[in-house]
Design an enzyme around this catalytic site. Structure first.
Site, PDB file in Angstrom:
ATOM      1  N   GLU A  13       0.819  -1.218   0.000  1.00 25.59           N
ATOM      2  CA  GLU A  13       0.000   0.000   0.000  1.00 25.59           C
ATOM      3  C   GLU A  13       0.848   1.262   0.000  1.00 25.59           C
ATOM      4  O   GLU A  13       0.379   2.362   0.323  1.00 25.59           O
ATOM      5  CB  GLU A  13      -0.944  -0.029   1.204  1.00 25.59           C
ATOM      6  CG  GLU A  13      -1.851  -1.254   1.229  1.00 25.59           C
ATOM      7  CD  GLU A  13      -3.169  -1.099   0.462  1.00 25.59           C
ATOM      8  OE1 GLU A  13      -3.759  -0.014   0.525  1.00 25.59           O
ATOM      9  OE2 GLU A  13      -3.598  -2.064  -0.203  1.00 25.59           O
TER      10      GLU A  13
ATOM     11  N   HIS B 254      -4.390   1.489   7.500  1.00 30.35           N
ATOM     12  CA  HIS B 254      -3.009   1.804   7.092  1.00 30.35           C
ATOM     13  C   HIS B 254      -2.277   2.324   8.330  1.00 30.35           C
ATOM     14  O   HIS B 254      -2.900   2.923   9.215  1.00 30.35           O
ATOM     15  CB  HIS B 254      -2.969   2.924   6.035  1.00 30.35           C
ATOM     16  CG  HIS B 254      -3.404   2.503   4.665  1.00 30.35           C
ATOM     17  ND1 HIS B 254      -4.110   3.332   3.831  1.00 30.35           N
ATOM     18  CD2 HIS B 254      -3.212   1.358   3.971  1.00 30.35           C
ATOM     19  CE1 HIS B 254      -4.345   2.716   2.684  1.00 30.35           C
ATOM     20  NE2 HIS B 254      -3.814   1.508   2.740  1.00 30.35           N
TER      21      HIS B 254
ATOM     22  N   CYS C 269      -2.987  11.125   3.872  1.00 32.85           N
ATOM     23  CA  CYS C 269      -3.324  10.234   2.753  1.00 32.85           C
ATOM     24  C   CYS C 269      -3.193  10.954   1.420  1.00 32.85           C
ATOM     25  O   CYS C 269      -2.912  10.337   0.393  1.00 32.85           O
ATOM     26  CB  CYS C 269      -4.763   9.750   2.871  1.00 32.85           C
ATOM     27  SG  CYS C 269      -5.061   8.651   4.252  1.00 32.85           S
TER      28      CYS C 269
HETATM   29  N1  LIG Z   1      -5.092   6.404   2.451  1.00 26.95           N
HETATM   30  C1  LIG Z   1      -6.518   6.585   2.417  1.00 26.95           C
HETATM   31  C2  LIG Z   1      -7.145   5.651   1.450  1.00 26.95           C
HETATM   32  C3  LIG Z   1      -8.620   5.709   1.451  1.00 26.95           C
HETATM   33  C4  LIG Z   1      -9.230   4.755   0.450  1.00 26.95           C
HETATM   34  N2  LIG Z   1     -10.669   4.901   0.433  1.00 26.95           N
HETATM   35  C5  LIG Z   1     -11.402   4.405  -0.581  1.00 26.95           C
HETATM   36  O1  LIG Z   1     -10.893   3.830  -1.514  1.00 26.95           O
HETATM   37  C6  LIG Z   1     -12.917   4.534  -0.467  1.00 26.95           C
HETATM   38  C7  LIG Z   1     -13.598   4.561  -1.807  1.00 26.95           C
HETATM   39  C8  LIG Z   1     -15.082   4.389  -1.694  1.00 26.95           C
HETATM   40  O2  LIG Z   1     -15.559   3.697  -0.808  1.00 26.95           O
HETATM   41  O3  LIG Z   1     -15.812   4.986  -2.525  1.00 26.95           O
HETATM   42  C9  LIG Z   1      -8.844   3.319   0.789  1.00 26.95           C
HETATM   43  O4  LIG Z   1      -9.535   2.703   1.600  1.00 26.95           O
HETATM   44  O5  LIG Z   1      -7.844   2.830   0.257  1.00 26.95           O
END
Ligand SMILES: NCCC[C@H](NC(=O)CCC(=O)O)C(=O)O
Length: 441
Positions: free
Chosen positions: A174, A248, A365
């Site tokens: 990630e 994360h 983020c």
């Molecule tokens: N570093 C923050 C990342 C946030 C990201 N959220 C999302 O993808 C949510 C998208 C949605 O639910 O429409 C994730 O979880 O990887």
């Protein structure tokens, strides 16, 4: 002239919406199907970039990806013209169209893991693209991310961009969200601390929510990035906090130079990790927040640790926070107490990033940190550096192309596909990226 940390922020894309795609990320689940405002989202991000650039912190921008991702929908069996592909996916499998339309590439802390030249065996800056294997909508980012990073860091003399690790759970990676660098001046060799949630061989994993980062992936990234083995550390995130929504490491810890700001429950065997860092990092200063002051639940709600810790020239630091921290009485009280104590943090700066926060993405983020020497800085594509002119151009561009409301049902509109391509055509000219987008090829 010394090396500096440049923050590259992801620009929110035109299809920003709430689809509940990220199991384990509680904000994503909670806001599923709510109405989003892509224009506001992009502007909130731009305002943070501009404010930090104005305050003297080098700032750059990473553009959004093309969405909907028609190629991935074709791979899933939807056929016909591009418009027909979108229309069929929207009527037969709206959740797949959502995934193929997610603007999730805005969270560039997950774009790649960066190793500054002071840490690498060949003296180049290395960037390994993250495969984001744990979530389908995010895994599809990797190929375009690589292309964009090559357009931003084009010089092969100074930079080495590596493709993502194999797309399989064993190598779930990630990016920088599970990576901390500690040390003295940015240009001095630092200690790279890789944090993983899962070790497939030892069968360590949380029980409820997925652990997205594996030890095998972190080790491979460290090899690819040619990090000097003497500067490496691997530590495991506490599985109990992953099960509480810390998907994360940057939701529970943030580091800058000699400081590690984290919750007392962030890591497995935290005391021995901190003891090891005391030995490795000159002047190491852990700022550990006890559960009695701020609970893990409050951490996840406020995103206290998804903050940016930025150094000023005089050695003092500013903490960049989402407004949710000010709205939580206990978190805000703790932060103000922290300001009074003996540590480098001398200012709190709060931003409204509500649109991104509702999908689980805070200030940290939204940015990828890249430490650059003055010479490396000159080798970056200059058109992505934030300044008054670029800020105004991007704001005008957002005004011109972005919608101010979007739901999952709107994604099927073929006009959205056309608007997106027109907008990215203009953006690739503003940022001098060349034909980076699939529709341009
Ligand atoms: N570093 C923050 C990342 C946030 C990201 N959220 C999302 O993808 C949510 C998208 C949605 O639910 O429409 C994730 O979880 O990887």
């Amino acid at each position: 002239m010394k090396a500096r940390e440049v923050n590259f922020d992801g620009l929110v894309g035109l299809t920003h919406h709430y689809a509940g795609l990220s199991f384990g990320n509680e904000a994503s689940t909670k806001h599923r199907f709510q109405l989003s405002n892509p224009r506001l989202a992009a502007k909130q991000g731009l305002l943070k970039m501009k404010a930090l650039a104005d305050a003297g912190f080098p700032q750059a921008v990473i553009p959004p990806q093309e969405r909907p991702n028609v190629a991935v929908l074709r791979q899933l069996g939807f056929s016909g013209s591009d418009e027909q592909v979108v229309e069929k996916a929207g009527s037969q499998a709206p959740q797949l169209l959502s995934a193929a339309s997610s603007a999730s590439s805005m969270w560039v802390a997950n774009a790649a893991t960066v190793a500054p030249s002071a840490d690498t065996l060949d003296g180049k800056v290395h960037l390994t693209v993250a495969n984001l294997n744990n979530k389908f909508h995010r895994a599809t980012e990797a190929v375009a991310t690589e292309r964009l990073l090559r357009a931003i860091f084009p010089s092969e003399t100074h930079f080495c961009v590596h493709e993502a690790l194999p797309q399989v759970g064993m190598f779930g990676d990630e990016g920088a969200a599970n990576h901390n660098r500690l040390g003295g001046d940015y240009g001095e060799p630092g200690t790279q601390l890789f944090i993983y949630g899962r070790d497939e061989f030892a069968r360590h994993a949380p029980s409820h929510y997925p652990a997205r980062q594996t030890l095998a992936a972190s080790q491979a990234v460290a090899r690819l990035n040619q990090v000097n083995p003497g500067q490496l550390l691997f530590a495991r995130q506490n599985p109990a906090v992953i099960d509480q929504g810390v998907f994360h490491n940057d939701v529970i810890a943030v580091s800058n130079r000699q400081v590690l700001f984290c919750h007392e429950h962030a890591f497995v065997e935290q005391a021995s990790l901190l003891a090891c860092l005391h030995e490795r990092v000159a002047g190491f200063m852990p700022l550990e927040v006890p559960e009695s002051a701020v609970t893990v639940k409050e951490v996840v709600e406020s995103y206290l640790f998804n903050s940016q810790l930025l150094s000023r020239d005089d050695g003092s630091m500013m903490l960049v926070l989402p407004q949710e921290c000010r709205e939580n009485e206990r978190v805000w009280r703790y932060l103000n107490q922290l300001l009074q104590e003996d540590n480098p943090i001398s200012e709190l700066r709060v931003f409204d990033l509500r649109e991104s926060m509702a999908n689980g993405g805070g200030p940290a983020c939204l940015r990828l940190r890249v430490v650059l020497t003055p010479e490396e800085m000159c080798a970056v594509n200059p058109a992505v550096m934030m300044n008054d002119t670029l800020f105004n151009r991007l704001n005008d561009w957002v005004d011109r192309y972005y919608r101010d409301r979007l739901t999952q049902a709107d994604l099927v509109d073929p006009q959205l596909l056309r608007e997106g391509r027109e907008a990215l055509e203009a953006l690739s000219a503003i940022l001098q990226l060349g034909p980076v987008y699939p529709f341009q090829r």
